[in-house]
Design a protein around this motif. Structure first.
Motif, PDB file in Angstrom:
ATOM      1  N   GLY A  77       0.820  -1.212   0.000  1.00 57.56           N
ATOM      2  CA  GLY A  77       0.000   0.000   0.000  1.00 57.56           C
ATOM      3  C   GLY A  77       0.853   1.261   0.000  1.00 57.56           C
ATOM      4  O   GLY A  77       0.506   2.258  -0.644  1.00 57.56           O
ATOM      5  N   ALA A  78       1.974   1.233   0.711  1.00 60.59           N
ATOM      6  CA  ALA A  78       2.877   2.385   0.751  1.00 60.59           C
ATOM      7  C   ALA A  78       3.519   2.599  -0.619  1.00 60.59           C
ATOM      8  O   ALA A  78       3.671   3.744  -1.072  1.00 60.59           O
ATOM      9  CB  ALA A  78       3.947   2.189   1.817  1.00 60.59           C
ATOM     10  N   ILE A  79       3.860   1.517  -1.282  1.00 66.81           N
ATOM     11  CA  ILE A  79       4.455   1.616  -2.624  1.00 66.81           C
ATOM     12  C   ILE A  79       3.436   2.196  -3.595  1.00 66.81           C
ATOM     13  O   ILE A  79       3.744   3.088  -4.384  1.00 66.81           O
ATOM     14  CB  ILE A  79       4.960   0.237  -3.115  1.00 66.81           C
ATOM     15  N   ASP A  80       2.200   1.688  -3.516  1.00 69.55           N
ATOM     16  CA  ASP A  80       1.141   2.201  -4.390  1.00 69.55           C
ATOM     17  C   ASP A  80       0.880   3.679  -4.135  1.00 69.55           C
ATOM     18  O   ASP A  80       0.679   4.455  -5.071  1.00 69.55           O
ATOM     19  CB  ASP A  80      -0.146   1.397  -4.190  1.00 69.55           C
ATOM     20  N   SER A  81       0.891   4.080  -2.872  1.00 64.92           N
ATOM     21  CA  SER A  81       0.671   5.483  -2.513  1.00 64.92           C
ATOM     22  C   SER A  81       1.791   6.361  -3.087  1.00 64.92           C
ATOM     23  O   SER A  81       1.532   7.428  -3.648  1.00 64.92           O
ATOM     24  CB  SER A  81       0.599   5.622  -0.992  1.00 64.92           C
ATOM     25  N   TYR A  82       3.017   5.894  -2.944  1.00 60.41           N
ATOM     26  CA  TYR A  82       4.176   6.617  -3.477  1.00 60.41           C
ATOM     27  C   TYR A  82       4.056   6.759  -4.996  1.00 60.41           C
ATOM     28  O   TYR A  82       4.235   7.842  -5.552  1.00 60.41           O
ATOM     29  CB  TYR A  82       5.455   5.870  -3.087  1.00 60.41           C
ATOM     30  N   ALA A  83       3.726   5.653  -5.664  1.00 59.01           N
ATOM     31  CA  ALA A  83       3.590   5.662  -7.123  1.00 59.01           C
ATOM     32  C   ALA A  83       2.461   6.586  -7.564  1.00 59.01           C
ATOM     33  O   ALA A  83       2.598   7.325  -8.543  1.00 59.01           O
ATOM     34  CB  ALA A  83       3.350   4.241  -7.635  1.00 59.01           C
ATOM     35  N   LEU A  84       1.357   6.574  -6.818  1.00 59.43           N
ATOM     36  CA  LEU A  84       0.209   7.420  -7.159  1.00 59.43           C
ATOM     37  C   LEU A  84       0.554   8.908  -7.002  1.00 59.43           C
ATOM     38  O   LEU A  84       0.231   9.721  -7.876  1.00 59.43           O
ATOM     39  CB  LEU A  84      -0.995   7.058  -6.291  1.00 59.43           C
ATOM     40  N   ARG A  85       1.219   9.272  -5.899  1.00 62.35           N
ATOM     41  CA  ARG A  85       1.607  10.677  -5.695  1.00 62.35           C
ATOM     42  C   ARG A  85       2.549  11.157  -6.793  1.00 62.35           C
ATOM     43  O   ARG A  85       2.404  12.266  -7.307  1.00 62.35           O
ATOM     44  CB  ARG A  85       2.264  10.864  -4.318  1.00 62.35           C
ATOM     45  N   ALA A  86       3.497  10.313  -7.167  1.00 65.26           N
ATOM     46  CA  ALA A  86       4.435  10.685  -8.223  1.00 65.26           C
ATOM     47  C   ALA A  86       3.710  10.830  -9.563  1.00 65.26           C
ATOM     48  O   ALA A  86       3.973  11.775 -10.320  1.00 65.26           O
ATOM     49  CB  ALA A  86       5.544   9.652  -8.329  1.00 65.26           C
TER      50      ALA A  86
END
Length: 176
Positions: free
Chosen positions: A37-46
């Motif tokens: 979930g943290a990886i997905d959040s990071y990818a989404l923000r970028a």
């Protein structure tokens, strides 16, 4: 150049040219114990930042003034050289009249052409990264000239205050 090119250049190790996280980066983060979930959040923000920068490029592009090496020639050099670094025929004629040899003129021209070529290569290399090299150099030159004026004004004040000569930024006899 564009904001998006700069974004891609800044993030090219982790993100694809379309703003999505590279799969190998995702796998590496997972292998180091990152939460999916943290990886997905990071990818989404970028990706959101990427999309915002792309939208700005489309709706409000940044100005990209084009400067050539000739823009950085001194006034004297502009009298002597063409924009490509070749000597102007009228200067060659004048120089030969005052005794400058043809080989000296050829070397002068050769050096200036190398200078122009080097500027063009560096400018193109920076443009690939989304950086306007000419505009950057021009801003630097403007800032340098402002600094000179400010230092000169400060020196004039220092002279009126009888400051010691060794603390002055210029020789007091050559600054006026």
């Amino acid at each position: 150049m564009s904001r998006i090119k700069r974004w891609i250049n800044m993030h090219k190790k982790e993100f694809n040219a379309d703003g999505t996280l590279k799969n190998e980066v995702r796998q590496q983060k997972l292998s180091k114990g990152a939460h999916p979930g943290a990886i997905d959040s990071y990818a989404l923000r970028a990706k959101e930042e990427y999309d915002e920068w792309k939208h700005l490029d489309e709706t409000d592009p940044e100005p990209w003034p084009v400067y050539t090496a000739y823009d950085f020639f001194s006034e004297q050099e502009k009298k002597e050289f063409n924009p490509d670094g070749s000597l102007k025929p009228e200067y060659v004629e004048y120089a030969q009249k005052i005794g400058i040899s043809e080989s000296a003129l050829e070397q002068l021209e050769w050096r200036k052409k190398i200078e122009v070529d080097d500027y063009n290569k560096v400018s193109a290399k920076y443009a690939e990264k989304g950086i306007n090299f000419g505009a950057w150099q021009m801003r630097r030159r403007i800032e340098d000239s402002r600094t000179y004026v400010q230092r000169r004004q400060m020196m004039e004040q220092d002279l009126r205050n009888f400051e010691p000569e060794d603390s002055l930024p210029f020789d007091k006899y050559t600054s006026y």
